[in-house]
Design a protein around this motif. Structure first.
Motif, mmCIF file in Angstrom:
data_model
loop_
_atom_site.group_PDB
_atom_site.id
_atom_site.type_symbol
_atom_site.label_atom_id
_atom_site.label_comp_id
_atom_site.label_asym_id
_atom_site.label_seq_id
_atom_site.Cartn_x
_atom_site.Cartn_y
_atom_site.Cartn_z
ATOM 1 N N ASP A 33 42.944 35.091 47.138
ATOM 2 C CA ASP A 33 44.160 35.829 47.475
ATOM 3 C C ASP A 33 43.933 37.302 47.141
ATOM 4 O O ASP A 33 43.058 37.640 46.339
ATOM 5 N N ALA A 34 44.711 38.162 47.781
ATOM 6 C CA ALA A 34 44.622 39.610 47.528
ATOM 7 C C ALA A 34 46.031 40.123 47.248
ATOM 8 O O ALA A 34 46.694 40.649 48.139
ATOM 9 N N PHE A 49 44.424 50.682 44.562
ATOM 10 C CA PHE A 49 43.769 49.519 43.969
ATOM 11 C C PHE A 49 43.812 48.307 44.895
ATOM 12 O O PHE A 49 44.783 48.106 45.627
ATOM 13 N N LEU A 50 42.751 47.503 44.810
ATOM 14 C CA LEU A 50 42.643 46.274 45.585
ATOM 15 C C LEU A 50 42.317 45.135 44.631
ATOM 16 O O LEU A 50 41.273 45.148 43.971
ATOM 17 N N SER A 51 43.224 44.161 44.545
ATOM 18 C CA SER A 51 43.042 43.022 43.637
ATOM 19 C C SER A 51 42.610 41.783 44.404
ATOM 20 O O SER A 51 43.155 41.485 45.467
ATOM 21 N N PHE A 52 41.682 41.047 43.835
ATOM 22 C CA PHE A 52 41.307 39.731 44.348
ATOM 23 C C PHE A 52 41.501 38.700 43.234
ATOM 24 O O PHE A 52 41.136 38.943 42.080
ATOM 25 N N VAL A 53 42.046 37.551 43.598
ATOM 26 C CA VAL A 53 42.169 36.427 42.681
ATOM 27 C C VAL A 53 41.453 35.244 43.319
ATOM 28 O O VAL A 53 41.784 34.835 44.439
ATOM 29 N N ASP A 101 38.781 49.853 42.535
ATOM 30 C CA ASP A 101 39.351 51.173 42.790
ATOM 31 C C ASP A 101 38.934 51.570 44.210
ATOM 32 O O ASP A 101 37.743 51.706 44.498
ATOM 33 N N LEU A 102 39.903 51.714 45.093
ATOM 34 C CA LEU A 102 39.606 51.999 46.492
ATOM 35 C C LEU A 102 39.005 53.388 46.710
ATOM 36 O O LEU A 102 38.456 53.668 47.775
ATOM 37 N N THR A 103 39.105 54.266 45.732
ATOM 38 C CA THR A 103 38.538 55.608 45.893
ATOM 39 C C THR A 103 37.086 55.696 45.429
ATOM 40 O O THR A 103 36.385 56.647 45.763
ATOM 41 N N THR A 104 36.628 54.709 44.655
ATOM 42 C CA THR A 104 35.240 54.726 44.170
ATOM 43 C C THR A 104 34.444 53.511 44.649
ATOM 44 O O THR A 104 33.214 53.565 44.676
ATOM 45 N N TRP A 141 45.161 41.342 36.591
ATOM 46 C CA TRP A 141 45.070 41.908 37.933
ATOM 47 C C TRP A 141 46.417 42.497 38.318
ATOM 48 O O TRP A 141 47.440 42.266 37.644
ATOM 49 N N LEU A 142 46.435 43.263 39.383
ATOM 50 C CA LEU A 142 47.660 43.922 39.836
ATOM 51 C C LEU A 142 48.299 43.086 40.939
ATOM 52 O O LEU A 142 47.624 42.649 41.876
#
Length: 270
Positions: free
Chosen positions: A100-101, A108-112, A134-137, A216-217
């Motif tokens: 899941d995301a 930010f992008l979280s994966f579970v 981190d979507l920027t790095t 996670w977020l």
């Protein structure tokens, strides 16, 4: 979607969750990398019952390409673990994975990732792992730059059965916030023996040390989701607790994290 789970009843819920996650990820869902929109896409299952990690469609920069490369490596590790499980023999051995995301931006992008398996042992097993990018790095987040030391505590690197690695947080304050949000009681609710056993299980510490907790977020819930492993006998007690963003602000979380969560939550509940 997975077929109906014909294994023991304790695992039917896992099968349904896996199928639901696959449906959600099959839909192209918008995410926000920095200020620009991106789209998550879910490739076909790696093999029957093993969901592929979603990828960022048409990655716009090196950071997004790094994330796609990283999740492909996770797929390769999951397949390797499943093959090893099968090689151990047993007509009923199996490996399943659901993904899941719960946070798809901004920032930010979280994966579970939830693995369920039986590899010749006396009973099935299940494990949940989480990774936040981190979507920027394009790198996994450094929790020490986003949360105060009172919430990060002692950091450690944990590896799941599918060889997924994640950072865990062992903090007495984080554990206390988890317990405060664990199975909140409502007016007239009663505590039975099973509930009492669960509350004791999640409260227990070892040598006075807090458990190693994954975090996670979660955009829809609007906060920091926290969970930790328990022994198999009380594994069903390992609920996820979401610490609201307002609480995170009071505890000293960085505005960058809190602002991103609030923006994501506003989009998720529209």
């Amino acid at each position: 979607m997975f077929k109906r789970n014909t294994r023991p009843s304790a695992w039917r819920a896992s099968g349904r969750a896996a199928g639901w996650s696959a449906v959600l990820l099959a839909l192209a869902t918008p995410t926000w990398a920095g200020e620009g929109p991106a789209i998550l896409k879910a490739p076909s299952d790696l093999t029957a019952g093993i969901a592929a990690m979603p990828q960022i469609a048409a990655p716009a920069d090196d950071a997004e390409r790094r994330i796609n490369a990283a999740v492909k490596r996770l797929d390769a590790k999951a397949l390797e673990a499943a093959r090893e499980c099968k090689s151990e023999g047993g007509q009923y051995d199996y490996w399943e994975r659901a993904v899941d995301a719960p946070m798809r931006g901004p920032r930010f992008l979280s994966f579970v990732i939830t693995d369920s398996w039986l590899c010749g042992g006396p009973h099935p097993n299940s494990n949940t792992m989480s990774i936040v990018y981190d979507l920027t790095t394009g790198a996994p987040v450094d929790w020490t730059t986003l949360l105060p030391v009172s919430l990060t505590g002692k950091l450690a690197l944990a590896e799941g059965p599918g060889r997924t690695r994640m950072v865990t947080l062992a903090s007495k304050r984080l554990h206390a916030l988890y317990l405060a949000g664990y199975r909140p009681k409502t007016a007239g609710s009663k505590t039975d023996d099973a509930d009492k056993e669960c509350r004791e299980a999640v409260t227990e510490t070892y040598d006075g040390q807090p458990p190693a907790m994954m975090a996670w977020l979660d955009a829809k819930a609007g906060g920091l989701a926290v969970q930790f492993d328990l022994v198999h006998a009380v594994q069903a007690c390992a609920d996820t607790v979401v610490i609201p963003v307002a609480t995170l602000r009071r505890e000293g979380a960085q505005p960058l994290l809190a602002d991103a969560l609030e923006a994501a939550h506003a989009q998720a509940v529209k």
